[in-house]
Design an enzyme around this catalytic site. Sequence first.
Site, short mmCIF file in Angstrom:
data_model
loop_
_atom_site.label_atom_id
_atom_site.label_comp_id
_atom_site.label_asym_id
_atom_site.label_seq_id
_atom_site.Cartn_x
_atom_site.Cartn_y
_atom_site.Cartn_z
CG ASP A 193 46.62 81.56 64.25
OD1 ASP A 193 45.65 80.81 64.46
OD2 ASP A 193 47.80 81.22 64.44
CE1 TYR A 218 46.66 71.52 68.77
CE2 TYR A 218 47.14 71.02 66.48
CZ TYR A 218 47.48 71.64 67.66
OH TYR A 218 48.64 72.38 67.73
NE ARG A 365 45.93 77.61 77.53
CZ ARG A 365 46.31 77.31 76.28
NH1 ARG A 365 46.77 78.26 75.48
NH2 ARG A 365 46.27 76.09 75.84
#
Lengths: 406, 406
Positions: A193, A218, A365
């Site tokens: 992935d 995206y 993050r």
Amino acid sequence: MHTTHPLDANDPLAAKRAAFSLPDDVIYLDGNSLGVLPAHVPARMQEVVANEWGQSLIRGWNEHNWIDLPQRVGNRIARLVGAAPGTVVACDSTTINVFKVVSAALNLRPDRKVILSDSGNFPTDLYVAGGLAELLDQGHELRVVAPEDVEAAVTDELAVLMLTQVDYKTGRRHDMKALTEKAHAAGALVMWDLAHSAGAFPVDLAGANADFAVGCGYKYLNGGPGAPAFLYVAPEHKNHVRPPMTGWMGHEAPFAFDLDYKPASGVDRMRVGTPPVLSLSALDAALDVFDDVDMGDIRKKSVSLCELFIKEVEARCPDLKLVSPRNEAVRGSQVSFRFKEGYALMQALIANGVIGDFRAPDTVRFGFTPLYISHADVMGAVEKLETILADRLWDRDEFKKRQKVT
Amino acid sequence: MHTTHPLDANDPLAAKRAAFSLPDDVIYLDGNSLGVLPAHVPARMQEVVANEWGQSLIRGWNEHNWIDLPQRVGNRIARLVGAAPGTVVACDSTTINVFKVVSAALNLRPDRKVILSDSGNFPTDLYVAGGLAELLDQGHELRVVAPEDVEAAVTDELAVLMLTQVDYKTGRRHDMKALTEKAHAAGALVMWDLAHSAGAFPVDLAGANADFAVGCGYKYLNGGPGAPAFLYVAPEHKNHVRPPMTGWMGHEAPFAFDLDYKPASGVDRMRVGTPPVLSLSALDAALDVFDDVDMGDIRKKSVSLCELFIKEVEARCPDLKLVSPRNEAVRGSQVSFRFKEGYALMQALIANGVIGDFRAPDTVRFGFTPLYISHADVMGAVEKLETILADRLWDRDEFKKRQKVT
């Protein structure tokens, strides 16, 4: 706020910032969650909506070759992830593509029952693989180990090794080539992935000999909220895989309207329904920004941005504990820190114009997207962070009480 | 070309035509393949792209409530198909939704192995159901009979009766209520594909006691090329169904990032990946045109348009043979004729500004969308058809040789 920084002086990507419509008042360190709007996309979307749809109507399928958008966009992504032309299609969502690809992989290893993954994988990948095992009801097991234990857990029981290359929380990056080799030696197939990889740094699917991959449109590819995802099937598998969802767009002749299904040759068989022309066109246009970009330059700048951020935060905000690997060789293009009131801290940062995100229970993050982020932005973000921590701005009721939604 | 017709004089929907951006030079009888652009959609898309995405960026998930778009749009569609609020979600493609719903239905009937459908179903529904049976490898059988034999083929072997209400080629309409009742009496569940029903005439899923339904966003709902589809799960099933693709958007708490999957309550569990915000926003805006419309008025005008077309074509173009049912009670909102050189005929029609479509081997198909088609359009189309047939315009090399693509 810093407006210049010496490290930006010789940045070969500096001019790219003008290709994006960045809001004036934010430092956007969340391109790993939703990429920024490329400046030319609104006009292109207007053209697609008003003219391609509005004027061509049904003739648009021929006049604008809508029907081939999944392959055309797929081929543009292929270049960014080290895949041969004709091995990638842009379609559906990442989760749906995980379902398709894991199912196809299991079908190629009928005598094996174990799907191996790790607890750093994005949850939807685990959910969908577990759900597939339950759906099939053929004794498959989803085995989940800690990221650092993956290599040791590769055994000849494995049908599929299913990993996300870059951990969405920590930024830890798996060694794609080594793990693929190890899994192949054990007779297993490998699916990667690339949600936090594609467009973020050079990926070499062909060089790593990966069997399958999926990825997101995206994040670093800037295709817009909920943009179509993509999937990759290695050349040696693409004419053999059995898609679990046998839709008309994966048929060898969709417009013959035969009652019997015959798979298309190649990766096209992994397509299912009618392509989403509007959102694929947005992603297609967004990919223009990569046309003249060297992925090596992107990586070089990404490392420089991340290293500067880590150095400055550790020096000026000692309450934050680095979660991401310190060694850039095993890190993606993001940096995460732990802070016990991480949610409130991120809310305060956002309120002060620095957008990153929070991942439960305590991780903040920050994504570094070299096409539109500068070293000056890094310094500006650290400055806000330092101020917020020094003034305990995060410790206000509004930030602690607000309901977490994303 | 006729610009007025007496039957248009008292049309309560006449003003709706101005709500669409119709090209000046065409009579568009293909809204059953791709609906026309509603005039306000380009401005709305510009707002979504430039402001919602461009300025809000990741904050758009909260600020514009993108995350609930599938339910919000689903509830608007629910009203058009006779479904209760909270039973419909807009997501993925029709084909993918067929896969999800048939799989969920089979899971509710574990002791039964037969999926019954008919040869008039759209091929992708048959492909995906057949592929699901093969994937599950649990002895399921897809049984396909002629449309007129469906009722007699309903037996207590059936797990699922899977039908498309309106035949995409002929316009023949199944009796949803009667067939659902018959299947229920035999202990089976029923799924209706409403691709050529939703927005075309009143549908009453709740009144018919349907178990599941799917449908298309880009035909009569005018959502744009490849628009998101929808699916319906009846209230009595929606908290019990097991989705085959267990994605994070179907999790009860997607943003908790738990490693274990727990299905959301209700129809939300049938969602899979991140919602496609751009294309869902286009569909959402497109549905505005239905806000003040009575589906009964739509049906009344649809019947009037179709009857006029049949009468005029049969009187003036005797080489065309009616394929659609003559009885409006068993017909959707389209009319099809057979003509041995149907492909070339349709090419000639399109070249002369009348857009319908062709379905192999010999059917020309005309869709009548009452929101933007008038009786004057019907007369204009018949006039062109008559001229083309009288002058054998279809018999030119270019129309016979051109490659069929759609």
